[in-house]
Motif scaffolding. Structure first.
Motif, PDB file in Angstrom:
ATOM      1  N   SER A 111       0.863  -1.189   0.000  1.00 35.71           N
ATOM      2  CA  SER A 111       0.000   0.000   0.000  1.00 35.71           C
ATOM      3  C   SER A 111       0.897   1.235   0.000  1.00 35.71           C
ATOM      4  CB  SER A 111      -0.889   0.024   1.244  1.00 35.71           C
ATOM      5  OG  SER A 111      -1.809  -1.039   1.228  1.00 35.71           O
ATOM      6  N   LEU A 112       0.344   2.367  -0.423  1.00 36.10           N
ATOM      7  CA  LEU A 112       1.049   3.647  -0.299  1.00 36.10           C
ATOM      8  C   LEU A 112       0.345   4.450   0.786  1.00 36.10           C
ATOM      9  CD1 LEU A 112       3.177   5.693  -1.185  1.00 36.10           C
ATOM     10  CD2 LEU A 112       1.534   6.554  -2.872  1.00 36.10           C
ATOM     11  N   ILE A 113       1.100   4.819   1.831  1.00 33.72           N
ATOM     12  CA  ILE A 113       0.534   5.505   2.988  1.00 33.72           C
ATOM     13  C   ILE A 113       1.224   6.858   3.148  1.00 33.72           C
ATOM     14  CG2 ILE A 113       0.118   5.383   5.476  1.00 33.72           C
ATOM     15  CD1 ILE A 113       0.354   2.302   5.196  1.00 33.72           C
ATOM     16  N   LEU A 114       0.424   7.923   3.230  1.00 34.41           N
ATOM     17  CA  LEU A 114       0.940   9.283   3.389  1.00 34.41           C
ATOM     18  C   LEU A 114       0.392   9.865   4.684  1.00 34.41           C
ATOM     19  CD1 LEU A 114       0.101  10.440  -0.255  1.00 34.41           C
ATOM     20  CD2 LEU A 114       2.260   9.457   0.536  1.00 34.41           C
ATOM     21  N   LEU A 115       1.278  10.206   5.615  1.00 34.18           N
ATOM     22  CA  LEU A 115       0.864  10.732   6.918  1.00 34.18           C
ATOM     23  C   LEU A 115       1.536  12.081   7.154  1.00 34.18           C
ATOM     24  CD1 LEU A 115       1.183   7.433   9.035  1.00 34.18           C
ATOM     25  CD2 LEU A 115      -0.848   8.331   7.883  1.00 34.18           C
ATOM     26  N   ASP A 116       0.729  13.138   7.243  1.00 34.97           N
ATOM     27  CA  ASP A 116       1.244  14.493   7.434  1.00 34.97           C
ATOM     28  C   ASP A 116       1.303  14.825   8.918  1.00 34.97           C
ATOM     29  OD1 ASP A 116       2.203  16.943   6.615  1.00 34.97           O
ATOM     30  OD2 ASP A 116       0.214  17.824   6.359  1.00 34.97           O
ATOM     31  N   GLU A 117       2.481  15.261   9.391  1.00 31.72           N
ATOM     32  CA  GLU A 117       2.683  15.653  10.801  1.00 31.72           C
ATOM     33  C   GLU A 117       2.206  14.548  11.744  1.00 31.72           C
ATOM     34  OE1 GLU A 117       4.439  18.073  11.466  1.00 31.72           O
ATOM     35  OE2 GLU A 117       4.334  19.374   9.732  1.00 31.72           O
ATOM     36  N   LEU A 118       2.759  13.357  11.554  1.00 30.33           N
ATOM     37  CA  LEU A 118       2.387  12.204  12.377  1.00 30.33           C
ATOM     38  C   LEU A 118       2.672  12.478  13.856  1.00 30.33           C
ATOM     39  CD1 LEU A 118       1.455   9.248  12.506  1.00 30.33           C
ATOM     40  CD2 LEU A 118       3.825   8.557  12.073  1.00 30.33           C
ATOM     41  N   GLY A 119       1.660  12.232  14.705  1.00 34.17           N
ATOM     42  CA  GLY A 119       1.810  12.411  16.155  1.00 34.17           C
ATOM     43  C   GLY A 119       1.551  13.817  16.645  1.00 34.17           C
ATOM     44  N   SER A 120       1.112  14.712  15.747  1.00 32.18           N
ATOM     45  CA  SER A 120       0.871  16.103  16.158  1.00 32.18           C
ATOM     46  C   SER A 120      -0.488  16.242  16.839  1.00 32.18           C
ATOM     47  CB  SER A 120       0.917  17.020  14.942  1.00 32.18           C
ATOM     48  OG  SER A 120      -0.127  16.684  14.035  1.00 32.18           O
ATOM     49  N   ALA A 140       6.499   9.650  20.502  1.00 39.33           N
ATOM     50  CA  ALA A 140       6.640   8.233  20.856  1.00 39.33           C
ATOM     51  C   ALA A 140       5.638   7.393  20.066  1.00 39.33           C
ATOM     52  CB  ALA A 140       6.429   8.046  22.359  1.00 39.33           C
ATOM     53  N   LEU A 141       4.398   7.888  19.990  1.00 41.60           N
ATOM     54  CA  LEU A 141       3.380   7.200  19.187  1.00 41.60           C
ATOM     55  C   LEU A 141       3.803   7.142  17.717  1.00 41.60           C
ATOM     56  CD1 LEU A 141      -0.211   8.302  20.335  1.00 41.60           C
ATOM     57  CD2 LEU A 141       0.598   5.971  19.970  1.00 41.60           C
ATOM     58  N   ALA A 142       4.336   8.243  17.211  1.00 40.41           N
ATOM     59  CA  ALA A 142       4.762   8.312  15.807  1.00 40.41           C
ATOM     60  C   ALA A 142       5.835   7.272  15.525  1.00 40.41           C
ATOM     61  CB  ALA A 142       5.276   9.709  15.483  1.00 40.41           C
ATOM     62  N   MET A 143       6.826   7.152  16.414  1.00 39.42           N
ATOM     63  CA  MET A 143       7.886   6.165  16.223  1.00 39.42           C
ATOM     64  C   MET A 143       7.323   4.748  16.220  1.00 39.42           C
ATOM     65  SD  MET A 143      11.210   7.620  18.309  1.00 39.42           S
ATOM     66  CE  MET A 143      10.398   8.363  19.720  1.00 39.42           C
ATOM     67  N   ALA A 144       6.387   4.475  17.127  1.00 40.24           N
ATOM     68  CA  ALA A 144       5.801   3.135  17.210  1.00 40.24           C
ATOM     69  C   ALA A 144       4.983   2.814  15.954  1.00 40.24           C
ATOM     70  CB  ALA A 144       4.928   3.031  18.462  1.00 40.24           C
ATOM     71  N   ILE A 145       4.233   3.809  15.448  1.00 35.84           N
ATOM     72  CA  ILE A 145       3.417   3.606  14.234  1.00 35.84           C
ATOM     73  C   ILE A 145       4.313   3.363  13.031  1.00 35.84           C
ATOM     74  CG2 ILE A 145       1.864   4.772  12.610  1.00 35.84           C
ATOM     75  CD1 ILE A 145       0.636   6.179  15.124  1.00 35.84           C
ATOM     76  N   ASP A 148      12.143  16.419  16.984  1.00 34.89           N
ATOM     77  CA  ASP A 148      13.569  16.098  16.977  1.00 34.89           C
ATOM     78  C   ASP A 148      13.820  14.624  17.261  1.00 34.89           C
ATOM     79  OD1 ASP A 148      14.331  18.630  16.327  1.00 34.89           O
ATOM     80  OD2 ASP A 148      14.711  19.272  18.392  1.00 34.89           O
ATOM     81  N   ASN A 149      13.058  14.032  18.218  1.00 45.29           N
ATOM     82  CA  ASN A 149      13.259  12.618  18.547  1.00 45.29           C
ATOM     83  C   ASN A 149      12.931  11.722  17.352  1.00 45.29           C
ATOM     84  OD1 ASN A 149      14.237  12.790  21.152  1.00 45.29           O
ATOM     85  ND2 ASN A 149      12.195  12.907  22.062  1.00 45.29           N
ATOM     86  N   LEU A 150      11.926  12.128  16.580  1.00 46.50           N
ATOM     87  CA  LEU A 150      11.547  11.344  15.401  1.00 46.50           C
ATOM     88  C   LEU A 150      12.627  11.450  14.317  1.00 46.50           C
ATOM     89  CD1 LEU A 150       9.380   9.509  14.361  1.00 46.50           C
ATOM     90  CD2 LEU A 150       8.104  11.478  13.546  1.00 46.50           C
ATOM     91  N   LYS A 151      13.237  12.635  14.193  1.00 43.55           N
ATOM     92  CA  LYS A 151      14.344  12.804  13.243  1.00 43.55           C
ATOM     93  C   LYS A 151      15.533  11.926  13.650  1.00 43.55           C
ATOM     94  CE  LYS A 151      13.109  17.688  12.728  1.00 43.55           C
ATOM     95  NZ  LYS A 151      13.591  19.075  12.976  1.00 43.55           N
ATOM     96  N   ALA A 152      15.836  11.927  14.939  1.00 48.21           N
ATOM     97  CA  ALA A 152      16.949  11.114  15.439  1.00 48.21           C
ATOM     98  C   ALA A 152      16.660   9.626  15.249  1.00 48.21           C
ATOM     99  CB  ALA A 152      17.186  11.414  16.918  1.00 48.21           C
ATOM    100  N   PHE A 153      15.409   9.243  15.469  1.00 49.46           N
ATOM    101  CA  PHE A 153      14.974   7.856  15.288  1.00 49.46           C
ATOM    102  C   PHE A 153      15.206   7.421  13.835  1.00 49.46           C
ATOM    103  CE2 PHE A 153      11.291   5.121  14.065  1.00 49.46           C
ATOM    104  CZ  PHE A 153      11.633   3.984  14.786  1.00 49.46           C
ATOM    105  N   ALA A 154      14.842   8.294  12.895  1.00 50.45           N
ATOM    106  CA  ALA A 154      15.001   7.977  11.475  1.00 50.45           C
ATOM    107  C   ALA A 154      16.469   7.940  11.080  1.00 50.45           C
ATOM    108  CB  ALA A 154      14.256   9.009  10.636  1.00 50.45           C
TER     109      ALA A 154
END
Length: 765
Positions: free
Chosen positions: A409-418, A427-432, A450-456
């Motif tokens: 599937s193609l999934i597009l999520l804008d500002e995930l976890g906002s 934290a939710l965004a990283m888990a998803i 920032d945590n999501l950027k570091a995670f990636a």
């Protein structure tokens, strides 16, 4: 699925693409089809549809658009025709329009190089002009969708009498108007309820006698048919009834003829519909400078992707690479209003367009997988009616996506976890992201966390990119930078917008005081990324220098070989000039005997002939000036030019085009051979005729060359070349070759007793 998930086309704004396509279609049936366009997952259908649309685009660029007409659907008409019904004037006019459209398409296609457009060539070849039907319809129908007076002799007589009767009744009414104008509200002749009437003042409506046909809504005017016109009026009505019966008879006769061509008309209709449908797509592709994407499993590559709904002279093109060894998850960071959401929509919209059989707006390469479905959570989905907060609305959509998405599937999520507490949201965004990355779906998301950027950045299965920001102008550039970590630039943007500098300074202090460890990790990673980019650049520069040296070496080798070949060529040319001089002396001075000249020519051929062939593999390449043998002709010559694996090979005065697979390289003679003249016995003069019927052009020219040399040295003044009629290619090739020979005085086709156009008579100097 919820309402938003069912409206992926609205989220991606594909509905606006469809509106543009509808306007570009000519036929109503295609306007409806393009308005209902939706994505397909059938790989074979999509490859075929994309190839055909690309073919239409190439036709559009080279030959423009054929004339197309808004032809109504003839399916129902043909079904009625099969049931022994007859067609109406409008239905017949529609068939006439169809045949006109087919003729336009066939005329348009006459200028097309057929082998370059296989699908449309097949489509056009399946159509038929059906001129017999067109001629019959032209004889009956006029341009106003009516029946011509001379459609039949009977109809012509009826209408002539009608014309005369209507003239008589009008003359009678004009007499009444002249005598009784005071009784009338106006002096015009009116036509009401199929009758010619006069407009009388209501108070005078009985004074002329006759029938009151109609009353005005105000009651002020009465429309009266005077008694004196009764008989003429009745005759007119009878004639109109007879006219209608004759028209029905004409329509039935036409229908009885057309019923024999139902299959051909159906094919023609489908051809016109397909032309209009494909060209509507092609016209839109031209508007957005689109290209055909290659369908590729497990890989997404878009280089120079442009959003098709943004002005194409202003939109910024970006690259997207996912799948394969790079992973299927991309996280985009960067400033507010920097283009993150546009980047998300660009990839989603182009992928959706591709699966609707449309060409897509890319500058360079385009490779896309077939997505099983499309999902998007983009924008503020807060619902006041449902009393949902922004976060609740987003998470509801994401739950539906997780529950319904499948592999590919193609999934597009804008500002995930906002929309909620940042620490919980990220934290939710990283888990998803972690969960969806295991489902083998393609996922694109944007973030400021920032945590999501570091995670990636620390996860090899995730790609990270950033929207570029110009620190000098304090403006976003809307360029997507691969393998970069973006900043939000909130302070810079706030300063540019005029926020008090004291507030900005204090905000900087607070940021430094409360800076998270993830921000420090990001800063460290960014430095490492920049170091890697520098190393890569240095390696690329080194590779470029090595490539340059390799090219220079190839040029030196080629130059050395060219000089050697030139030296050989000069030797051969010098010998050829000596032979030409001998032949000239033979013709003019007669000081040299013919058999001496023949021996000189043979020696020259031996000089030009390599001593032995090289054993070469099937994949050998040849260069200009290489000496080769044409295997199929068993003749040797020299390559003079090369284009697309076709080689021009010069054999004496003849140059032939030969495929590389028909060539073998031969080695050059190690020692030159001086042309000598020895005494040999003359074997007899050549025949006055050379028969080349049944031979290929290349073989014929070689035989002709030998024959003319023999004729020349034997002082023949005229010879006949017999080539037959055939397709004309052999005769054309012979004449083109004769044009190159200086010793040919003239040539012509044979006379009545000389073979006519199946032979060419050559006069020698």
């Amino acid at each position: 699925m919820g309402e938003k998930m069912n409206n992926i086309e609205l989220v991606l704004e594909f509905n606006l693409i469809k509106e543009k396509l509808v306007k570009l279609a000519v036929m109503d049936i295609n306007k409806r089809a393009l308005g209902d366009l939706s994505f397909s997952t059938n790989k074979d259908y999509l490859k075929e549809e994309l190839e055909r649309t690309d073919e239409a685009l190439r036709l559009l660029h080279t030959h423009g658009v054929p004339s197309l007409y808004n032809i109504s659907d003839i399916t129902t008409s043909l079904e009625r025709l099969e049931k022994n019904s007859y067609l109406s004037i409008n239905e017949l006019y529609n068939i006439r329009l169809l045949l006109k459209g087919i003729k336009e398409i066939r005329n348009y296609y006459k200028k097309v190089t057929k082998k370059d457009y296989l699908y449309f060539t097949s489509l056009v070849n399946s159509s038929l002009e059906l001129t017999s039907i067109a001629e019959r319809l032209d004889k009956v129908l006029n341009e106003d969708k009516g029946i011509k007076d001379d459609a039949s002799l009977t109809l012509k007589k009826i209408r002539q009498e009608l014309f005369e009767s209507e003239g008589k009744i009008k003359d009678k009414l004009k007499e009444i108007i002249a005598k009784h104008s005071t009784l009338l509200n106006d002096t015009n002749i009116h036509y009401k309820n199929n009758k010619y009437v006069l407009a009388l003042n209501a108070s005078n409506k009985y004074k002329l006698g006759g029938i009151i046909v109609e009353e005005s809504s105000s009651g002020y005017t009465s429309y009266v048919e005077p008694e004196v016109t009764y008989k003429i009026s009745q005759r007119i009505n009878k004639l109109k009834q007879t006219e209608n019966e004759e028209i029905i008879k004409i329509l039935k006769n036409l229908s009885n003829y057309i019923v024999n061509y139902i299959d051909e008309l159906t094919i023609n209709y489908n051809v016109v519909v397909d032309f209009d449908y494909k060209f509507a797509k092609a016209k839109y592709a031209k508007e957005i400078n689109a290209k055909k994407a290659t369908i590729e499993e497990d890989r997404l590559v878009l280089k120079g992707a442009r959003h098709p709904l943004i002005r194409q002279d202003e939109v910024i093109a970006n690259d997207f690479i996912l799948g394969g060894d790079t992973g299927k998850v991309l996280i985009i960071s960067g400033p507010n209003a920097g283009g993150k959401t546009v980047a998300l929509k660009t990839l989603g919209l182009l992928s959706y367009m591709n699966q609707c059989g449309l060409l897509i707006s890319v500058d360079h390469e385009a490779r896309l997988p077939i997505f099983t479905n499309f999902y998007a959570d983009i924008g503020d989905s807060q619902s006041i009616i449902d009393s949902l907060s922004t976060f609740t609305s987003h998470i509801s959509n994401i739950i539906e996506i997780i529950d319904n998405s499948s592999s590919n599937s193609l999934i597009l999520l804008d500002e995930l976890g906002s929309g909620t507490n940042p620490s919980e949201g990220e934290a939710l965004a990283m888990a998803i992201i972690d969960y969806l990355s295991k489902s083998n779906s393609y996922l694109l998301t944007t973030t400021h966390y920032d945590n999501l950027k570091a995670f990636a950045a620390s996860n090899n299965n995730l790609r990270i990119s950033a929207m570029e920001f110009d620190n000098t102008s304090i403006k976003p550039t809307f360029r997507l930078l691969d393998n970069e970590i973006g900043k939000s630039y909130a302070f810079e943007i706030a300063r540019r917008k005029g926020l008090n500098e004291e507030i900005i300074k204090k905000a900087n202090e607070y940021q430094e005081e409360y800076a998270s460890s993830s921000k420090k990790i990001i800063d460290t990673l960014q430095v490492k990324l920049e170091e890697s980019e520098l190393k890569l650049k240095l390696l690329q520069e080194k590779e470029a220098r090595l490539d340059k040296k390799e090219i220079e070496l190839d040029k030196l080798i080629a130059k050395t070989k060219e000089e050697a070949n030139k030296e050989i060529e000069n030797l051969v040319n010098e010998s050829k000039r000596e032979v030409d001089k001998i032949l000239l002396d033979l013709r003019q001075n007669k000081t040299i005997k013919p058999h001496h000249a023949l021996k000189a020519i043979k020696d020259l051929e031996d000089l030009n002939k390599p001593q032995e062939e090289e054993k070469t593999s099937s994949n050998i390449t040849f260069k200009i000036d290489d000496l080769v043998k044409i295997v199929s002709l068993n003749k040797e010559g020299k390559i003079t030019s090369i284009k697309n694996d076709l080689y021009d090979v010069s054999i004496g005065n003849i140059t032939l085009k030969v495929d590389g697979s028909d060539l073998k390289r031969v080695a050059v003679k190690k020692e030159s051979k001086k042309v000598e003249f020895t005494t040999i016995n003359k074997t007899g003069s050549p025949s006055l005729e050379l028969n080349l019927i049944g031979k290929r052009v290349e073989e014929s020219l070689l035989l002709l060359d030998e024959y003319l040399n023999s004729a020349l040295v034997n002082k023949l003044e005229s010879v006949r070349i017999v080539h037959g009629f055939g397709s004309g290619k052999l005769a054309k090739g012979i004449r083109e070759y004769l044009d190159t020979l200086s010793f040919v005085k003239s040539y012509r086709y044979g006379g009545m007793n000389e073979g006519g156009q199946g032979a060419t008579i050559v006069e020698l100097k």
